[in-house]
Design an enzyme around this catalytic site. Structure first.
Site, PDB file in Angstrom:
ATOM      1  N   GLN A  78      66.260  78.870  15.235  1.00 46.23           N
ATOM      2  CA  GLN A  78      65.675  77.834  15.125  1.00 46.23           C
ATOM      3  C   GLN A  78      65.773  77.699  16.812  1.00 46.23           C
ATOM      4  OE1 GLN A  78      66.304  73.440  13.565  1.00 46.23           O
ATOM      5  NE2 GLN A  78      64.960  73.099  14.805  1.00 46.23           N
ATOM      6  N   PHE A  79      64.863  78.006  17.939  1.00 44.91           N
ATOM      7  CA  PHE A  79      64.817  78.487  19.472  1.00 44.91           C
ATOM      8  C   PHE A  79      64.967  77.498  19.871  1.00 44.91           C
ATOM      9  CE2 PHE A  79      60.626  77.935  19.977  1.00 44.91           C
ATOM     10  CZ  PHE A  79      60.426  77.664  21.360  1.00 44.91           C
ATOM     11  N   THR A  80      63.865  76.131  19.324  1.00 50.39           N
ATOM     12  CA  THR A  80      64.367  74.620  20.509  1.00 50.39           C
ATOM     13  C   THR A  80      65.443  73.679  20.022  1.00 50.39           C
ATOM     14  OG1 THR A  80      63.449  73.592  17.896  1.00 50.39           O
ATOM     15  CG2 THR A  80      61.810  74.202  19.058  1.00 50.39           C
TER      16      THR A  80
END
Length: 147
Positions: A78-80
């Protein structure tokens, strides 16, 4: 690397209406890769997740690790999580690793997890995932490998 770990009684990841990763009691970890991260960070992150004491012992104290209870581990990219949200009304992703590096380090983390721990499942890097979980407690922590 950054992770949010959640103690769960169950968790699963679905892509295109197909369950691709599923665990029962254990830890669901959302994982983000930052620009400066290396394989050493992935190794340290996995070590911390597996050994972080968030499960109750016989005295109902958080004193047992995932390894101690032989629980499941669900790793979800989850790059966010790497977003800078300190100002304005829109997140900045300047500290997030570029997609190629993010995929490379998440793939490395997956391989390492498979070699190190038997009860592990994964989300899919870059996919539109639906994540379902039952957070037990709720118990949620943020872990970082760099500051």
């Amino acid at each position: 690397m950054i992770t949010i770990i959640q103690r769960v009684t169950s968790a699963k990841v679905t892509v295109n209406n197909k369950d691709i990763g599923k665990i029962d009691t254990g830890i669901m970890a959302l994982v983000a890769v930052e620009r400066a991260d290396t394989e050493k960070d992935a190794q340290r992150l996995l070590e911390r997740i597996l050994n972080y004491r968030i499960f109750a012992d016989s005295d109902d104290r958080m004193n047992l690790s995932l390894r101690d209870i032989n629980g499941g581990l669900l790793l979800v990219p989850q790059f966010t999580l790497a977003a800078d949200t300190q100002k304005g009304n829109r997140p900045s992703f300047i500290s997030a690793a570029p997609p190629e590096k993010g995929r490379e380090l998440f793939d490395y983390l997956q391989q390492l997890a498979k070699q190190t721990y038997s009860n592990v499942a994964f989300g899919e890097f870059g996919a539109d995932m639906q994540v379902s979980l039952v957070n037990n407690g709720p118990v949620t922590f943020t872990l970082r490998t760099q500051y």
